[in-house]
Design a protein around this motif. Structure first.
Motif, PDB file in Angstrom:
ATOM      1  N   ASP A   1       0.734  -1.391  -0.167  1.00 21.76           N
ATOM      2  CA  ASP A   1      -0.259  -0.652  -0.530  1.00 21.76           C
ATOM      3  C   ASP A   1       0.426   0.928   0.402  1.00 21.76           C
ATOM      4  O   ASP A   1       0.173   2.434   0.183  1.00 21.76           O
TER       5      ASP A   1
ATOM      6  N   LYS B   1      -3.235  -5.730   9.966  1.00 23.02           N
ATOM      7  CA  LYS B   1      -4.472  -6.801   8.843  1.00 23.02           C
ATOM      8  C   LYS B   1      -4.206  -7.711   8.489  1.00 23.02           C
ATOM      9  O   LYS B   1      -2.960  -8.464   8.526  1.00 23.02           O
TER      10      LYS B   1
ATOM     11  N   ASP C   1      -5.778 -11.150   3.196  1.00 23.79           N
ATOM     12  CA  ASP C   1      -5.724 -10.091   2.962  1.00 23.79           C
ATOM     13  C   ASP C   1      -4.969  -8.891   2.252  1.00 23.79           C
ATOM     14  O   ASP C   1      -5.088  -8.386   1.842  1.00 23.79           O
ATOM     15  N   LEU C   2      -4.003  -9.019   3.300  1.00 21.27           N
ATOM     16  CA  LEU C   2      -2.804  -8.091   3.092  1.00 21.27           C
ATOM     17  C   LEU C   2      -2.198  -8.925   1.475  1.00 21.27           C
ATOM     18  O   LEU C   2      -1.910  -7.736   0.478  1.00 21.27           O
TER      19      LEU C   2
ATOM     20  N   ASN D   1      -3.355 -10.663  -1.040  1.00 18.05           N
ATOM     21  CA  ASN D   1      -4.233 -10.951  -1.973  1.00 18.05           C
ATOM     22  C   ASN D   1      -3.986  -9.479  -2.948  1.00 18.05           C
ATOM     23  O   ASN D   1      -4.589  -8.401  -4.308  1.00 18.05           O
ATOM     24  N   GLU D   2      -4.076  -8.216  -1.806  1.00 18.00           N
ATOM     25  CA  GLU D   2      -4.051  -6.989  -2.145  1.00 18.00           C
ATOM     26  C   GLU D   2      -3.225  -6.419  -2.880  1.00 18.00           C
ATOM     27  O   GLU D   2      -3.778  -5.369  -4.091  1.00 18.00           O
ATOM     28  N   HIS D   3      -1.949  -7.203  -2.500  1.00 18.62           N
ATOM     29  CA  HIS D   3      -1.070  -6.694  -3.078  1.00 18.62           C
ATOM     30  C   HIS D   3      -0.469  -7.466  -4.451  1.00 18.62           C
ATOM     31  O   HIS D   3      -0.260  -6.731  -5.881  1.00 18.62           O
TER      32      HIS D   3
ATOM     33  N   ALA E   1      -2.993  -8.239  -6.357  1.00 17.54           N
ATOM     34  CA  ALA E   1      -3.960  -7.293  -7.318  1.00 17.54           C
ATOM     35  C   ALA E   1      -3.041  -6.372  -8.344  1.00 17.54           C
ATOM     36  O   ALA E   1      -3.217  -6.279  -9.278  1.00 17.54           O
ATOM     37  N   GLN E   2      -2.250  -4.936  -7.087  1.00 13.42           N
ATOM     38  CA  GLN E   2      -2.126  -3.778  -7.721  1.00 13.42           C
ATOM     39  C   GLN E   2      -0.446  -5.009  -8.460  1.00 13.42           C
ATOM     40  O   GLN E   2      -0.584  -3.648  -9.451  1.00 13.42           O
TER      41      GLN E   2
ATOM     42  N   ALA F   1     -11.056 -13.697  -4.005  1.00 13.21           N
ATOM     43  CA  ALA F   1     -10.375 -12.460  -4.559  1.00 13.21           C
ATOM     44  C   ALA F   1      -8.874 -12.661  -5.427  1.00 13.21           C
ATOM     45  O   ALA F   1      -8.138 -12.092  -5.288  1.00 13.21           O
TER      46      ALA F   1
END
Length: 315
Positions: free
Chosen positions: A201, A247, A251-252, A254-256, A258-259, A302
């Motif tokens: 992030d 977190k 989730d961390l 998958n978020e990374h 995705a980016q 996700a």
């Protein structure tokens, strides 16, 4: 066994590969005392047939890797040997990964030697595992003192491999295993979460990753790229936690992912990752082979569809 061939009766791609292999092996475009070899195209996918008589040899093949595999079989025979051999493969991709991040970076000449041996074994893919061992423009500490490859060296390897029908796939890291750059705190402190994991992030993290992917996109033919992301056990447990709080690892991750996948898409690349962290985060004991490991349905849903999951067998 010395072998000869007639370039007027074979496809240009095969002729080019034979010329490359002739640098090391007894192949010649003239006959002399060598056994003449002819090639014929077969219909069976992944198959090669080699027939040898006292007068010559014929290789029936599906694609260039099988043609060269047949040649490798011939080169392994004793002079005067005759017979018939059939081989097949159920794999569309057969390759290996050379670790160029630990202990030593293999020279370009040695990589080429591996490529010749791979070609004669029917391989069609090579991954160069490079965590930081490539010279990233504008990043002088990237691979500093580590024998990092230049762009020109990587392009040379890629061209050489292509002549042998081998795809060179970049195999890098975009989350963990980046201790060798994150130790330079003045240069990379802003993108550091822990000693080996980058900060999720953080915009500067993704600017650096984009630069990495642009480098490889412009250095090799392949549109496939392995972006790593394995063994990130302390993800979110360092500066990330100080800044944003706790977190869940799933989730961390998958978020990374995705980016990074979006950056790959922007650059026309098809990413793959090591999938071990999903199994390990789903294990109550943190094991890779925990049969009770559970990946929540929402986590699986996700995972970006554009990312290919590659299973690493640790044991």
């Amino acid at each position: 066994m010395k072998l000869s061939y007639d370039t007027s009766n074979i496809p240009p791609t095969l002729a080019a590969a034979l010329e490359v292999l002739g640098d090391e092996y007894p192949l010649s475009g003239t006959s002399g005392d060598a056994l003449p070899v002819t090639w014929a195209h077969g219909e069976a996918a992944g198959a090669v047939r080699v027939e040898v008589t006292a007068d010559g040899a014929q290789i029936t093949y599906d694609a260039l890797p099988q043609a060269l595999r047949g040649l490798g079989l011939l080169l392994g025979l004793e002079a005067g040997a005759t017979g018939e051999w059939d081989e097949g493969s159920s794999f569309k991709t057969l390759g290996l990964m050379l670790d160029c991040s630990r202990n030593a970076v293999m020279t370009v000449a040695q990589v080429k030697k591996w490529l010749r041996q791979m070609a004669l074994s029917g391989y069609n893919m090579l991954m160069l595992y490079t965590e930081d061992t490539y010279q990233l423009p504008g990043e002088p500490m990237f691979g500093y003192g580590r024998g990092a490859y230049t762009k020109e060296e990587i392009q040379d390897v890629d061209n050489y491999a292509a002549a042998l029908g081998i795809e060179v796939i970049p195999c890098i890291q975009t989350l963990g295993h980046l201790e060798q750059i994150l130790k330079w705190r003045r240069a990379y402190g802003a993108v550091r979460d822990t000693s080996g994991v980058v900060l999720v992030d953080e915009p500067q993290t993704y600017a650096l990753i984009r630069k990495m992917l642009q480098f490889w996109s412009s250095s090799v033919r392949s549109r496939r790229v392995h972006i790593g992301m394995d063994e990130t056990h302390d993800l979110g447990r360092g500066r990330y936690m100080d800044r944003f709080g706790y977190k869940r690892g799933f989730d961390l991750f998958n978020e990374h992912l995705a980016q990074v996948v979006q950056i790959c898409t922007d650059e026309g690349l098809e990413p793959m990752i090591w999938s071990d962290m999903y199994f390990r985060m789903g294990s109550q004991t943190g094991d890779y082979y925990d049969l009770q490991s559970k990946v929540p349905a929402e986590v699986a849903a996700a995972i970006p569809r554009a990312s290919q999951l590659v299973y690493w067998d640790y044991y």
